[in-house]
Design a protein around this motif. Structure first.
Motif, mmCIF file in Angstrom:
data_model
loop_
_atom_site.group_PDB
_atom_site.id
_atom_site.type_symbol
_atom_site.label_atom_id
_atom_site.label_comp_id
_atom_site.label_asym_id
_atom_site.label_seq_id
_atom_site.Cartn_x
_atom_site.Cartn_y
_atom_site.Cartn_z
ATOM 1 N N ARG A 51 0.841 -1.207 0.000
ATOM 2 C CA ARG A 51 0.000 0.000 0.000
ATOM 3 C C ARG A 51 0.870 1.249 0.000
ATOM 4 N N LEU A 52 1.937 1.242 0.800
ATOM 5 C CA LEU A 52 2.819 2.407 0.859
ATOM 6 C C LEU A 52 3.514 2.623 -0.484
ATOM 7 N N LYS A 53 3.946 1.530 -1.114
ATOM 8 C CA LYS A 53 4.575 1.667 -2.433
ATOM 9 C C LYS A 53 3.582 2.242 -3.444
ATOM 10 N N GLY A 54 2.343 1.814 -3.343
ATOM 11 C CA GLY A 54 1.330 2.348 -4.245
ATOM 12 C C GLY A 54 1.105 3.825 -4.018
ATOM 13 N N ILE A 55 1.103 4.252 -2.732
ATOM 14 C CA ILE A 55 0.926 5.673 -2.393
ATOM 15 C C ILE A 55 2.065 6.492 -2.980
ATOM 16 N N ILE A 56 3.292 5.995 -2.816
ATOM 17 C CA ILE A 56 4.454 6.738 -3.330
ATOM 18 C C ILE A 56 4.396 6.831 -4.847
ATOM 19 N N ALA A 57 4.032 5.724 -5.496
ATOM 20 C CA ALA A 57 3.933 5.744 -6.957
ATOM 21 C C ALA A 57 2.858 6.733 -7.409
ATOM 22 N N PHE A 58 1.728 6.796 -6.675
ATOM 23 C CA PHE A 58 0.649 7.724 -7.010
ATOM 24 C C PHE A 58 1.125 9.166 -6.881
ATOM 25 N N ILE A 59 1.829 9.444 -5.801
ATOM 26 C CA ILE A 59 2.348 10.807 -5.590
ATOM 27 C C ILE A 59 3.329 11.179 -6.697
ATOM 28 N N GLU A 60 4.208 10.220 -7.042
ATOM 29 C CA GLU A 60 5.201 10.501 -8.083
ATOM 30 C C GLU A 60 4.531 10.798 -9.420
ATOM 31 N N GLN A 61 3.413 10.145 -9.695
ATOM 32 C CA GLN A 61 2.740 10.347 -10.968
ATOM 33 C C GLN A 61 1.917 11.636 -11.004
ATOM 34 N N HIS A 62 1.554 12.165 -9.813
ATOM 35 C CA HIS A 62 0.689 13.353 -9.764
ATOM 36 C C HIS A 62 1.315 14.509 -8.974
ATOM 37 N N TYR A 63 2.653 14.437 -8.761
ATOM 38 C CA TYR A 63 3.294 15.450 -7.913
ATOM 39 C C TYR A 63 3.163 16.862 -8.472
ATOM 40 N N ASP A 64 3.013 16.994 -9.800
ATOM 41 C CA ASP A 64 2.970 18.316 -10.420
ATOM 42 C C ASP A 64 1.558 18.907 -10.415
#
Length: 780
Positions: free
Chosen positions: A163-176
Motif C-alpha cells: 500500500r505504501l509503495k502504491g501511495i508513493i507511486a501515485f504521488i510521483e505520478q501526480h506530484y505536479d
C-alpha cells in the motif's frame, strides 16, 4: 528466500515505459540503439554498450529515441537481502559513460557477466540455475565493492508494504498537480487523520514537506538538463510560483536556482515531453541478439580484472590551484661493482651503461684498488724500459669510466691493509700520480675515497685514526679537491656511536663527508611472524638518517651524508627475497631522504655482490640493480621512476607525490605495504593488500593533455614471476633468459584527456605497486 526464478531477465525493444518503482535493483545494458532513462533526480541518455543501474524503489521511466535492443535484469529485494541485508540502505552509482577512467575493465567484465547470464538462460542446460546464480552473485559483488555510493537512501520503504509503495507511486505520478493530503487519503480509502499518522510513521516526514521535496527533486532535472526559465520550471513541477520554488531551493542547496544552474548545468537531453501512448515494450529473441551477447563475452575474456577481489579503498583529493612548491632533490647515485677489473667484462659494462642512462649514476664504487687483481704485482726485470705496465687493466677500466662521465668511489678497508699500510700508501701515491698524468688532474679530483673498516674484523681505533690522517694528507697534497670521507658506525637503537669511534667527531675538520648504513634487517627478525618491528620498517630509513643528522648537529658537525648501504624489508633467503615485491618501498624510501643525503649507494648485480662478500646467499645489507644476467631487478625500475620524476613538488601525501615541470605534471601513486616477506608466498593474502584509489585533482589548467601511465608491480616488471613461469627442472638456456629479460618491464598506457579544471580517475594497486603518470600539456 527468493529463487533464481524470481529474477527478471528480458531483452526488449523499448519505445516507452511508464513511471515504475521496483523493489530491488535493475540493470540495463543497451545492445544497440538509443534511449533516455529519467529518474526522480536525473536524465541519462543511453547508447550502445552503456550500462545503467536503477536503485531500489527509485521511480523511473524510459523512452526510446530510436529503435533499440536492451538487456534488462531485475534482482528483487528478497534475493539481495538474503546475502547482503545492508544493501537497502545504500545506492549504487553506475552510468558507464560517466565512470571515471580506471574502471574500464570492470565495466567490460560487467557486460560480459550480464551477457553470460542471458546466454545461460537461453541454453538452459543441466545446472543452468547454478551457473546463473554464480554470475549474478559476481555482478552484485562488483556493484557492492566498486560502485556503492557514499550516501545512504533517503527513505527506506518497507518492501512488504504494498500500500505504501502504491501511495508513493501515485504521488510521483501526480506530484505536479495541486495534490492534497485529503485527496490522496480518499484515493486509498483511508481517513484523513489515519493517513497523516501512517505517512509520517513510515516515511519519517510530513506529507506537505514530502510533496515539496519530490517537486524540488524533479525540478532539478529541468534546471540541469534544459534551458527553460525558472518560472516555467516552478509551475511545471507544481510550485505555486517562482518565489516559493526559489525559497525552498535556497533552503536545501544554499544558493539560488540560477547560481546552481550556472555551476552544474548538464548537456541538454532531448526527449518527448508528452506521451500519448501506452507502455510499449517488445520482448526479443533472435540469433542476431545471441551474436551480440557472444561478442560481449569475447571482449571480456581478454580483460584482466580484480573486480572480485576485496580491496582497501582510499580517496585522494589534490588541489594545485595555489600550490606550495618545493624543490625535488636527486642524490648522486653510487653503483658498487667490486674490483675495478670487473669493468673489463662486457656484461658488467653493459649493466653500468644501462644504470647510467636510466638512473644517472655518478660514481662507480670499487674496493681492493691496489690489493686485488686489477693492478699487477711488481716484478723484477732487466729491461731498461719496461715493456709492460702494472696499470694496464686499471687504465682500460678508468678510460671507460671517463668516457662515460663516471667517477671512481674507492673503498679503503683498513684492516685488509693494516699490516702493510706504509707500502699501501706508497703504492697509492704512485697510482694517483700515474692517473693524473694519463687522465688529467681535473678528472682525478672528481673521485671519492672512503676509509672504512673491514666487515669481519675490528681494527685498533687509534691506528685507524692515524691511518686516516695519513691518507688524507697524501691525497690532499696531490689533489686538494678530491673528497675523502669516513664510515660512521651509527647505531639506530642506541642513537649514538661507540666511544672508540669518537675520533671521527674529533677529526671532523679533516673529513669531507660521512658515510653510513641504514639496513632495516638490524631491527627485524623474520622468524618472528608477528614481530611488531615490521611497523618500524615503514619509516626506518628516514628515521635513521634524521637521527644521525641530529647526532652530528649536537657536535656542531654538518657534513654531506652518503648512504652507501641500505635496504628495505626483503627477506633472509633466496626464496622470500625473490617473492616479495618491494618497488614502492624502494621508491618511497629514496624520496623520503632525497633532500637529506648527497649520495645513495647500490650494488650492480647479485653475483658481484655475493662474490665481493664471499657469500653463498643473497646479501641483506644492500640492494642490487641486476640479477645474474642482465635482468633488471625491481630496484632498477623503482630508481628509474625516481630519476624520471622532475620539477617542483606541489603536493605530497602517504600515497602519492605530484610535481610540476616544463612538460606539465607528474603524479606517482604508491601502495607501500610492510609485511613479513614470508607471507608474500600466500597469493590469497596478498590480494587483500590491493588498494583501490580514487584520485581527484583540482586546478589543472583547462586543455587537452596526453597522459602516459606506467604500471610497475609484481605483474609488470617483477623479474622472479617470469623466472618461475619459464623455468623447469631441466634448467634454462640463453633463449629463455633473453625472453625473461626482455619481458620484465613496467607496462605503458597512453591516452588523451580533455581536462576542464578537475580530473578524476581510479587506480588499482597491488602490494608495493607504483603507478606513474605523466600529464603532458598538448599545444594545438
Amino acid at each position: 528466500m527468493t529463487s533464481i526464478s524470481d529474477i527478471q531477465l528480458r531483452i526488449q525493444n523499448i519505445k516507452y515505459s511508464s513511471p515504475t518503482i521496483y523493489s530491488g535493483i535493475e540493470i540495463l545494458l543497451v545492445l544497440d540503439g538509443e534511449l533516455v532513462v529519467e529518474t526522480d533526480r536525473s536524465m541519462h541518455k543511453l547508447s550502445e554498450g552503456h550500462l545503467f543501474v536503477i536503485n531500489r524503489n527509485q521511480l523511473y521511466e524510459i523512452s526510446g529515441i530510436q529503435k533499440n535492443t536492451v538487456l534488462k535484469i531485475g534482482i528483487p529485494d528478497s534475493f539481495l537481502s538474503h546475502f547482503y541485508p545492508e544493501y537497502r540502505f545504500h545506492t549504487f552509482n553506475l552510468f558507464s559513460p560517466e565512470i571515471d577512467r580506471g574502471k574500464e575493465n570492470t565495466i567490460t567484465e560487467l557486460r560480459k557477466l550480464l551477457a553470460e547470464v542471458m546466454v545461460i538462460h537461453f541454453r538452459q542446460e543441466e545446472g543452468y540455475k547454478l551457473e546463473m546464480s554464480e554470475r549474478i552473485c559476481k555482478i552484485l559483488l562488483i556493484l557492492i565493492r566498486r560502485f556503492k555510493a557514499d550516501e545512504t537512501m533517503d527513505i527506506d520503504v518497507n518492501v512488504e508494504d504494498d500500500r505504501l509503495k502504491g501511495i508513493i507511486a501515485f504521488i510521483e505520478q501526480h506530484y505536479d498537480e495541486p495534490l492534497t493530503l485529503e485527496e490522496v487519503a480518499n484515493t486509498f480509502y483511508l481517513s484523513f487523520s489515519y493517513f497523516s499518522r501512517y505517512f509520517k510513521k513510515h516515511l519519517g516526514i510530513g506529507f506537505t514537506r514530502y510533496m515539496m521535496n519530490i517537486r524540488l527533486k524533479h525540478s532539478l532535472k529541468d534546471l540541469l538538463y534544459t534551458k527553460d526559465s525558472i518560472t516555467f520550471i516552478a509551475l511545471k513541477h507544481g510550485f505555486p510560483n517562482a518565489k516559493a520554488f526559489t525559497n525552498l531551493f535556497k533552503e536545501i542547496y544554499g544558493e539560488t536556482p540560477v547560481s546552481y544552474r550556472e555551476k552544474n548545468a548538464k548537456e541538454h537531453v532531448h526527449i518527448v515531453q508528452d506521451y500519448h501512448f501506452d507502455d510499449k515494450e517488445a520482448l526479443l529473441s533472435s540469433p542476431e541478439i545471441l551474436i551480440k551477447l557472444r561478442l560481449l563475452i569475447a571482449q571480456g575474456e581478454d580483460t584482466k580484472t580484480i573486480s572480485e577481489i576485496e580491496t582497501n579503498f582510499d580517496s585522494i583529493k589534490i588541489d594545485i590551484q595555489s600550490p606550495t612548491k618545493r624543490k625535488l632533490y636527486h642524490p648522486d647515485n653510487l653503483l658498487m661493482i667490486g674490483e675495478l677489473r670487473e669493468l673489463q667484462k662486457e656484461s658488467v659494462r653493459n649493466q653500468v651503461l644501462l644504470a647510467k642512462n636510466g638512473l644517472q649514476i655518478k660514481y662507480i664504487g670499487i674496493h681492493k684498488l691496489l690489493t686485488g687483481r686489477t693492478i699487477a704485482p711488481d716484478v723484477e726485470t732487466d729491461e731498461l724500459i719496461p715493456t709492460t705496465s702494472p696499470y694496464y687493466n686499471s687504465d682500460e677500466a678508468i678510460e671507460f669510466l671517463k668516457a662515460n662521465q663516471l667517477s671512481l668511489y674507492v673503498h679503503v678497508r683498513y684492516n685488509r691493509i693494516a699490516s702493510e699500510q706504509e707500502e699501501y700508501l706508497a703504492k697509492l701515491q704512485r697510482f694517483i700520480k700515474h692517473c693524473i698524468t694519463v687522465f688529467g688532474y681535473r678528472y682525478v679530483e672528481s673521485w671519492c675515497f672512503l676509509v672504512t673498516e673491514a666487515l669481519d674484523k675490528y681494527p685498533n681505533k687509534k691506528e685507524l685514526e692515524i691511518f686516516y690522517l695519513k691518507i688524507h694528507r697524501l691525497l690532499k697534497s696531490m689533489t686538494p679537491n678530491l673528497k675523502i670521507g669516513v664510515h660512521l658506525p651509527f647505531s639506530f637503537k642506541k642513537s649514538t656511536i661507540n666511544s672508540h669511534d669518537h675520533w671521527i667527531l674529533q677529526q671532523s675538520d679533516y673529513i669531507d663527508y660521512i658515510a653510513f648504513q641504514a639496513n632495516i634487517h638490524e631491527v627485524i627478525d623474520y622468524k618472528e611472524l608477528e614481530d611488531t618491528n615490521f611497523d618500524l620498517a615503514k619509516t626506518f630509513i628516514k628515521e635513521k638518517t634524521e637521527k644521525l643528522k641530529r647526532y652530528l648537529k649536537h657536535y656542531s658537525i654538518e657534513k654531506p651524508l652518503h648512504l652507501i648501504t641500505w635496504n628495505t624489508v626483503s627477506g633472509n633467503t633466496r626464496y622470500t627475497n625473490g617473492t616479495f615485491f618491494r618497488g614502492a618501498l624502494v621508491f618511497n624510501d629514496a624520496i623520503s631522504i632525497s633532500d637529506t643525503i648527497e649520495t645513495l649507494g647500490f650494488w650492480i648485480n647479485t653475483e658481484t655482490h655475493e662474490k665481493s662478500l664471499d657469500l653463498n646467499s643473497i646479501p641483506l645489507e644492500g640492494m642490487e640493480m641486476f640479477h645474474y644476467f642482465n635482468g633488471k631487478r625491481p630496484v632498477f625500475f623503482a630508481m628509474s621512476f625516481f630519476n624520471r620524476l622532475q620539477g617542483n613538488i606541489i603536493a605530497k601525501g602517504p600515497l602519492f607525490i605530484m610535481t610540476e615541470n616544463e612538460i606539465g605534471y607528474q603524479l606517482v601513486l604508491m601502495n607501500s605495504t610492510i609485511i613479513n616477506p614470508f607471507l608474500s608466498i600466500e597469493e590469497t593474502f596478498l590480494q587483500k593488500l590491493i588498494k583501490e584509489i580514487r584520485v581527484t585533482i583540482n586546478g589543472i589548467p583547462s586543455g587537452t593533455y596526453q597522459i602516459r601511465k606506467f604500471i610497475f608491480d609484481k605483474d609488470h616488471g617483477a623479474l622472479y614471476k617470469l623466472w618461475w613461469e619459464n623455468n623447469s627442472q631441466f634448467g634454462i638456456d640463453r633463449e629463455i633468459i633473453d625472453y625473461i629479460t626482455q619481458s620484465s618491464h613496467p607496462s605503458l598506457e597512453v591516452f588523451d584527456e580533455t581536462i576542464d579544471g578537475e580530473w578524476s580517475f581510479y587506480s588499482y594497486l597491488t602490494a608495493n605497486a607504483i603507478h606513474f603518470f605523466e600529464i603532458r600539456k598538448v599545444f594545438i
